[in-house]
Design an enzyme around this catalytic site. Structure first.
Site, mmCIF file in Angstrom:
data_model
loop_
_atom_site.group_PDB
_atom_site.id
_atom_site.type_symbol
_atom_site.label_atom_id
_atom_site.label_comp_id
_atom_site.label_asym_id
_atom_site.label_seq_id
_atom_site.Cartn_x
_atom_site.Cartn_y
_atom_site.Cartn_z
ATOM 1 N N HIS A 83 0.831 -1.208 0.000
ATOM 2 C CA HIS A 83 0.000 0.000 0.000
ATOM 3 C C HIS A 83 0.866 1.259 0.000
ATOM 4 C CE1 HIS A 83 -3.360 -2.573 2.039
ATOM 5 N NE2 HIS A 83 -3.124 -2.922 0.789
ATOM 6 N N HIS A 240 -9.177 -2.332 -5.213
ATOM 7 C CA HIS A 240 -8.096 -2.669 -4.285
ATOM 8 C C HIS A 240 -7.105 -3.638 -4.909
ATOM 9 C CE1 HIS A 240 -5.949 -2.908 -0.543
ATOM 10 N NE2 HIS A 240 -5.811 -4.210 -0.789
ATOM 11 N N ASP A 244 -3.106 -2.981 -5.170
ATOM 12 C CA ASP A 244 -2.048 -3.916 -4.812
ATOM 13 C C ASP A 244 -1.077 -4.118 -5.980
ATOM 14 O OD1 ASP A 244 -2.849 -4.382 -2.216
ATOM 15 O OD2 ASP A 244 -3.873 -6.271 -2.656
ATOM 16 N N HIS A 267 -0.445 -10.973 -5.237
ATOM 17 C CA HIS A 267 0.938 -10.564 -5.003
ATOM 18 C C HIS A 267 1.940 -11.525 -5.641
ATOM 19 C CE1 HIS A 267 -0.558 -7.533 -2.309
ATOM 20 N NE2 HIS A 267 -1.062 -8.414 -1.474
#
Length: 311
Positions: A83, A240, A244, A267
């Site tokens: 973030h 969101h 990321d 991720h």
């Protein structure tokens, strides 16, 4: 007028306090101005012996379970960097020393907005050397089953993202976002992390997510959203995931000129994509980053570029 874009650092030291998502313990993050060509580096100030500096680069990512974890050669780690990295990407910050007095960054409200406000309080400072960017020359991708993360040629930087969940609270969502310093705050900054109630219970039984709450995450229970205030955006979930991805990709060490395309990516895929990109030298090249600035009366292109670099 198009001129060379200068490197940037934060205008002054600034800090923020919060709790770690997984430890639930208090942690303070301080952003410190850094010189040109320094890059983004984390410093674990609670580690007083040995190497406590961790470069914010993709090759230092050693774990992507639930968050992005950076580890240096001495084994010193810092968790949940994505973030803050997204905020640095959004504000075009190239050089900063991030002092953190614990093993993970604070989760704050689960978005990048508190970090963005932190940067806005002190502003940014241009530095004399120009930025360099990574220009995507051809499509590269990484696949894991039906999940895909890809980079394609393009102007500026944009993210196309698609998610698909069985829960009716989330379902299938598609988002497309052109990321600039002007658009970052409105498009992605405030989108919060999310998870499912049964996952939170599972993690807490194993000593994780101890700092998680409805104050710092959107929690879904079956087909219902548990947060009494609801969502900040109708498509907050896909926003969101794009946030990321923006933070994960900024671990390339320079801004990317191109388009990221993600389908159910996370991720791990985002990081593997950078490994694939840099393994194929024909897929990218370094170029000077440029920006639009108001035309200066009587100034040549080169003079305007120097003026931008000295601001």
């Amino acid at each position: 007028m198009i001129v060379l874009e200068a490197q940037k650092t934060v205008g002054a030291a600034v800090h923020i306090d919060g709790v770690g998502l997984h430890t639930g313990k208090p942690v303070r993050v301080t952003l410190l101005p850094a010189p040109s060509d320094h890059g983004i580096v984390f410093r674990r100030s609670d580690v007083t012996e040995g190497d406590n500096l961790i470069p914010a680069l993709y090759e230092h990512v050693k774990d992507t379970t639930l968050c992005t974890v950076l580890v240096n050669g001495a084994g010193v780690a810092v968790r949940t960097v994505e973030h803050l990295m997204a905020a640095f990407a959004g504000f075009h910050i190239d050089n900063v020393l991030v002092d953190v007095d614990g093993p993970e960054l604070p989760i704050l409200d689960g978005s990048a907005e508190p970090f963005a406000r932190m940067i806005e309080r002190v502003g940014t400072r241009d530095q004399r050397p120009p930025r360099r960017a990574i220009k995507i020359l051809k499509r590269v991708e990484y696949r894991d089953g039906d999940k895909v993360a890809a980079l394609e040629p393009g102007d500026g930087f944009a993210i196309d993202f698609e998610i698909d969940f069985e829960s009716r609270a989330i379902e299938r969502r598609v988002g497309s976002y052109e990321i600039t310093p002007d658009s970052f705050g409105d498009l992605l900054s405030g989108a919060r992390t999310f998870g499912f109630r049964h996952e939170v219970e599972f993690l807490r039984e194993r000593g994780l997510a101890l700092g998680g709450s409805l104050d710092n995450a959107v929690v879904v229970d079956g087909d219902e959203i548990m947060n009494p205030e609801g969502l900040r955006f109708d498509d907050e979930f896909v926003r969101h995931k794009a946030l990321d991805a923006l933070g994960d990709l900024y671990l390339a060490g320079a801004p990317i000129i191109g388009r990221f395309v993600g389908y159910k990516s996370g991720h791990g895929l985002n990081n593997r994509l950078l490994h694939v990109l840099f393994a194929d030298r024909s897929a990218w090249t370094y170029v000077a980053a440029v920006e639009d600035v108001p035309a200066q009366s009587g100034a040549t292109w080169a003079e305007a570029g120097v003026a931008a670099a000295e601001r």
